[in-house]
Design a protein around this motif. Structure first.
Motif, PDB file in Angstrom:
ATOM      1  N   GLU A  40      47.861  29.898  57.110  1.00 45.97           N
ATOM      2  CA  GLU A  40      49.055  29.344  56.466  1.00 45.97           C
ATOM      3  C   GLU A  40      49.431  30.082  55.194  1.00 45.97           C
ATOM      4  OE1 GLU A  40      50.790  27.060  58.084  1.00 45.97           O
ATOM      5  OE2 GLU A  40      49.225  27.279  59.635  1.00 45.97           O
ATOM      6  N   ASN A  41      48.578  31.014  54.767  1.00 44.97           N
ATOM      7  CA  ASN A  41      48.852  31.765  53.537  1.00 44.97           C
ATOM      8  C   ASN A  41      49.775  32.949  53.793  1.00 44.97           C
ATOM      9  OD1 ASN A  41      47.148  30.008  52.182  1.00 44.97           O
ATOM     10  ND2 ASN A  41      45.350  31.315  52.468  1.00 44.97           N
ATOM     11  N   LEU A  42      50.217  33.577  52.713  1.00 44.10           N
ATOM     12  CA  LEU A  42      51.055  34.768  52.797  1.00 44.10           C
ATOM     13  C   LEU A  42      50.251  35.985  52.358  1.00 44.10           C
ATOM     14  CD1 LEU A  42      54.390  33.337  51.329  1.00 44.10           C
ATOM     15  CD2 LEU A  42      53.828  33.748  53.741  1.00 44.10           C
ATOM     16  N   PHE A  43      50.597  37.162  52.910  1.00 41.92           N
ATOM     17  CA  PHE A  43      49.802  38.359  52.684  1.00 41.92           C
ATOM     18  C   PHE A  43      50.698  39.571  52.424  1.00 41.92           C
ATOM     19  CE2 PHE A  43      47.542  35.467  55.413  1.00 41.92           C
ATOM     20  CZ  PHE A  43      46.244  35.457  54.916  1.00 41.92           C
ATOM     21  N   PHE A  44      50.059  40.596  51.843  1.00 39.88           N
ATOM     22  CA  PHE A  44      50.742  41.873  51.677  1.00 39.88           C
ATOM     23  C   PHE A  44      49.683  42.948  51.506  1.00 39.88           C
ATOM     24  CE2 PHE A  44      53.049  45.166  49.218  1.00 39.88           C
ATOM     25  CZ  PHE A  44      54.105  45.357  50.097  1.00 39.88           C
ATOM     26  N   SER A  45      49.941  44.121  52.084  1.00 35.79           N
ATOM     27  CA  SER A  45      49.036  45.261  51.910  1.00 35.79           C
ATOM     28  C   SER A  45      49.769  46.340  51.112  1.00 35.79           C
ATOM     29  CB  SER A  45      48.589  45.822  53.263  1.00 35.79           C
ATOM     30  OG  SER A  45      47.712  46.918  53.075  1.00 35.79           O
TER      31      SER A  45
ATOM     32  N   LYS B 165      48.501  35.255  48.935  1.00 34.75           N
ATOM     33  CA  LYS B 165      49.135  34.234  48.110  1.00 34.75           C
ATOM     34  C   LYS B 165      48.942  32.866  48.760  1.00 34.75           C
ATOM     35  CE  LYS B 165      53.686  32.906  46.277  1.00 34.75           C
ATOM     36  NZ  LYS B 165      55.129  33.255  46.255  1.00 34.75           N
ATOM     37  N   THR B 166      48.352  31.941  48.015  1.00 36.25           N
ATOM     38  CA  THR B 166      48.197  30.570  48.492  1.00 36.25           C
ATOM     39  C   THR B 166      49.169  29.686  47.712  1.00 36.25           C
ATOM     40  OG1 THR B 166      46.507  29.903  46.894  1.00 36.25           O
ATOM     41  CG2 THR B 166      45.752  31.056  48.863  1.00 36.25           C
ATOM     42  N   GLU B 167      49.054  28.383  47.866  1.00 30.25           N
ATOM     43  CA  GLU B 167      49.950  27.478  47.157  1.00 30.25           C
ATOM     44  C   GLU B 167      49.772  27.551  45.651  1.00 30.25           C
ATOM     45  OE1 GLU B 167      49.581  23.507  48.560  1.00 30.25           O
ATOM     46  OE2 GLU B 167      50.460  23.929  50.528  1.00 30.25           O
ATOM     47  N   ASN B 168      48.553  27.857  45.201  1.00 34.17           N
ATOM     48  CA  ASN B 168      48.305  27.807  43.753  1.00 34.17           C
ATOM     49  C   ASN B 168      47.541  28.998  43.184  1.00 34.17           C
ATOM     50  OD1 ASN B 168      45.771  27.283  44.816  1.00 34.17           O
ATOM     51  ND2 ASN B 168      45.874  25.093  44.367  1.00 34.17           N
ATOM     52  N   THR B 169      47.321  30.037  43.992  1.00 30.36           N
ATOM     53  CA  THR B 169      46.577  31.169  43.447  1.00 30.36           C
ATOM     54  C   THR B 169      46.867  32.455  44.224  1.00 30.36           C
ATOM     55  OG1 THR B 169      44.380  31.894  42.721  1.00 30.36           O
ATOM     56  CG2 THR B 169      44.533  30.895  44.909  1.00 30.36           C
ATOM     57  N   TYR B 170      46.308  33.558  43.710  1.00 30.66           N
ATOM     58  CA  TYR B 170      46.403  34.864  44.366  1.00 30.66           C
ATOM     59  C   TYR B 170      44.990  35.411  44.531  1.00 30.66           C
ATOM     60  CZ  TYR B 170      51.367  34.778  43.098  1.00 30.66           C
ATOM     61  OH  TYR B 170      52.689  34.429  42.960  1.00 30.66           O
ATOM     62  N   LYS B 171      44.802  36.219  45.571  1.00 34.00           N
ATOM     63  CA  LYS B 171      43.496  36.798  45.849  1.00 34.00           C
ATOM     64  C   LYS B 171      43.681  38.254  46.242  1.00 34.00           C
ATOM     65  CE  LYS B 171      39.362  35.751  48.678  1.00 34.00           C
ATOM     66  NZ  LYS B 171      38.431  35.338  47.646  1.00 34.00           N
ATOM     67  N   SER B 172      42.769  39.113  45.820  1.00 36.96           N
ATOM     68  CA  SER B 172      42.830  40.536  46.141  1.00 36.96           C
ATOM     69  C   SER B 172      41.502  40.916  46.820  1.00 36.96           C
ATOM     70  CB  SER B 172      43.038  41.342  44.853  1.00 36.96           C
ATOM     71  OG  SER B 172      43.095  42.722  45.132  1.00 36.96           O
ATOM     72  N   PHE B 173      41.573  41.602  47.969  1.00 39.46           N
ATOM     73  CA  PHE B 173      40.354  41.971  48.671  1.00 39.46           C
ATOM     74  C   PHE B 173      40.612  43.126  49.626  1.00 39.46           C
ATOM     75  CE2 PHE B 173      42.373  38.373  50.813  1.00 39.46           C
ATOM     76  CZ  PHE B 173      42.515  38.816  52.114  1.00 39.46           C
ATOM     77  N   PHE B 174      39.520  43.766  50.050  1.00 39.10           N
ATOM     78  CA  PHE B 174      39.589  44.805  51.089  1.00 39.10           C
ATOM     79  C   PHE B 174      39.107  44.227  52.408  1.00 39.10           C
ATOM     80  CE2 PHE B 174      39.809  48.039  47.726  1.00 39.10           C
ATOM     81  CZ  PHE B 174      40.658  48.960  48.315  1.00 39.10           C
ATOM     82  N   VAL B 175      39.665  44.729  53.495  1.00 38.68           N
ATOM     83  CA  VAL B 175      39.135  44.471  54.841  1.00 38.68           C
ATOM     84  C   VAL B 175      38.773  45.832  55.421  1.00 38.68           C
ATOM     85  CG1 VAL B 175      39.577  43.518  57.126  1.00 38.68           C
ATOM     86  CG2 VAL B 175      40.595  42.433  55.108  1.00 38.68           C
ATOM     87  N   VAL B 176      37.514  46.026  55.755  1.00 37.13           N
ATOM     88  CA  VAL B 176      37.042  47.352  56.176  1.00 37.13           C
ATOM     89  C   VAL B 176      37.103  47.490  57.702  1.00 37.13           C
ATOM     90  CG1 VAL B 176      35.604  47.566  54.129  1.00 37.13           C
ATOM     91  CG2 VAL B 176      34.603  46.697  56.241  1.00 37.13           C
ATOM     92  N   TRP B 177      37.196  48.711  58.161  1.00 39.11           N
ATOM     93  CA  TRP B 177      37.303  49.004  59.584  1.00 39.11           C
ATOM     94  C   TRP B 177      35.953  49.331  60.216  1.00 39.11           C
ATOM     95  CZ3 TRP B 177      35.363  53.841  60.404  1.00 39.11           C
ATOM     96  CH2 TRP B 177      35.377  54.712  59.298  1.00 39.11           C
ATOM     97  N   TRP B 178      34.945  49.604  59.386  1.00 40.97           N
ATOM     98  CA  TRP B 178      33.670  50.072  59.924  1.00 40.97           C
ATOM     99  C   TRP B 178      32.660  48.928  60.102  1.00 40.97           C
ATOM    100  CZ3 TRP B 178      30.679  48.865  55.692  1.00 40.97           C
ATOM    101  CH2 TRP B 178      31.296  48.933  54.416  1.00 40.97           C
TER     102      TRP B 178
ATOM    103  N   ALA C 189      48.464  47.630  40.301  1.00 39.46           N
ATOM    104  CA  ALA C 189      49.232  46.437  39.925  1.00 39.46           C
ATOM    105  C   ALA C 189      48.498  45.162  40.336  1.00 39.46           C
ATOM    106  CB  ALA C 189      50.615  46.482  40.568  1.00 39.46           C
ATOM    107  N   SER C 190      49.015  44.030  39.875  1.00 36.78           N
ATOM    108  CA  SER C 190      48.438  42.724  40.195  1.00 36.78           C
ATOM    109  C   SER C 190      49.258  42.038  41.282  1.00 36.78           C
ATOM    110  CB  SER C 190      48.412  41.834  38.949  1.00 36.78           C
ATOM    111  OG  SER C 190      47.620  42.414  37.933  1.00 36.78           O
ATOM    112  N   PRO C 191      48.604  41.289  42.177  1.00 34.63           N
ATOM    113  CA  PRO C 191      49.342  40.616  43.253  1.00 34.63           C
ATOM    114  C   PRO C 191      50.372  39.610  42.738  1.00 34.63           C
ATOM    115  CG  PRO C 191      47.040  39.896  43.179  1.00 34.63           C
ATOM    116  CD  PRO C 191      47.161  41.080  42.284  1.00 34.63           C
ATOM    117  N   GLU C 192      50.156  39.086  41.536  1.00 35.79           N
ATOM    118  CA  GLU C 192      51.106  38.130  40.960  1.00 35.79           C
ATOM    119  C   GLU C 192      52.490  38.739  40.776  1.00 35.79           C
ATOM    120  OE1 GLU C 192      47.012  36.947  39.464  1.00 35.79           O
ATOM    121  OE2 GLU C 192      48.115  38.784  39.863  1.00 35.79           O
ATOM    122  N   LYS C 193      52.548  40.056  40.667  1.00 35.96           N
ATOM    123  CA  LYS C 193      53.824  40.745  40.443  1.00 35.96           C
ATOM    124  C   LYS C 193      54.569  41.044  41.739  1.00 35.96           C
ATOM    125  CE  LYS C 193      53.059  41.098  35.971  1.00 35.96           C
ATOM    126  NZ  LYS C 193      53.905  40.399  34.984  1.00 35.96           N
TER     127      LYS C 193
END
Length: 274
Positions: free
Chosen positions: A215-220, A261-274, A228-232
């Motif tokens: 249900e969250n929103l995402f961006f790569s 982006k969730t209802e009340n916060t932002y999160k930054s992370f990597f998803v690896v392919w290996w 930059a920060s995801p808040e921007k």
């Protein structure tokens, strides 16, 4: 993403080293700045293909920060040292420290590392998200190649033209980093890493799929936006759309940086392919 957000994100990224000095390196004291119309104008000038590469873009940001600081004066940057038409190496920046009243040779590094618990010793666990580089490899290159070039005969000839002598130049390192750790990470008490650099976590694709995040929103973000920060960010994708982005990058063996982006916060992370 506004270039001022990239720039301020770069400037606010902490040094990978703790506040205490690290043997073998002297940390550069990054200058403060004010966001003025002149600074914005200078930032707009750097939007060209050369600066689409993350490292080159951060070098341009560093130079602008220096140009708009009160403490430092830029002498020269990206200095190619040539011997018989062969490039021996490059000096990132020559500055003059008005407070300390001395010239500086500053090498700039901007990295995003993940922590792989399978590697040892401890310092070897900080690696690039695609496993192509590492923290100790970069330190070795700095010690063995990048800093010693100041003392090459070809460099001394160049310095003489500027009225400088290598023995009067202090060498400093500006090593900014964002660090991403496993979800259950517990930092070692003995690790010589600045905890202010911890930015987020990293996951395998299967781990990402297990989380109740649909249900969250995402961006790569593209690499030039990594500082930059995801808040921007203003552009967001749904879960099924970000999966397509991930899979396209996985095919190229590239680990995407993901902003969530969730209802009340932002999160930054990597998803690896290996």
């Amino acid at each position: 993403m506004d270039i001022i957000d990239q720039f301020t994100g770069f400037c606010s990224t902490p040094s990978i080293f703790p506040k205490t000095e690290i043997p073998g390196f002297k940390s550069f004291k990054f200058p403060g700045f004010e966001v003025t119309d002149e600074l914005r104008e200078d930032l707009e000038k750097i939007d060209h293909p050369r600066n689409s590469v993350l490292g080159k873009r951060m070098e341009s940001f560093f130079e602008i920060a220096i140009d708009h600081s009160e403490r430092y004066r830029l002498i020269d940057s990206n200095i190619q040292i040539i011997q018989n038409k062969n490039t021996l190496g490059e000096i990132d920046f020559l500055l003059y420290d008005e407070v300390a009243d001395k010239p500086l040779h500053v090498e700039l590094v901007y990295k995003l590392y993940i922590y792989d618990e399978q590697l040892s010793p401890e310092i070897n666990r900080w690696i690039g998200p695609n496993r192509r580089d590492s923290f100790p490899e970069k330190l070795k290159k700095l010690k063995d190649r990048q800093f010693p070039i100041l003392y090459k005969p070809e460099t001394l000839t160049y310095l003489e033209k500027l009225g400088l002598a290598s023995q009067d130049i202090e060498q400093q390192l500006c090593f900014k980093a964002k660090l991403f750790t496993p979800p259950d990470f517990r930092p070692s008490k003995n690790i010589s890493i600045n905890p202010e650099c911890y930015t987020g976590e990293w996951y395998s694709f299967s781990e990402f799929m297990e989380f109740p995040w649909k249900e969250n929103l995402f961006f790569s973000p593209v690499k030039k936006d990594w500082s930059a920060s995801p808040e921007k960010n203003e552009q967001w994708l749904k879960y099924v759309e970000i999966l397509k982005t991930m899979q396209a990058l996985f095919e190229k063996k590239k680990a995407p940086l993901i902003w969530m982006k969730t209802e009340n916060t932002y999160k930054s992370f990597f998803v690896v392919w290996w």
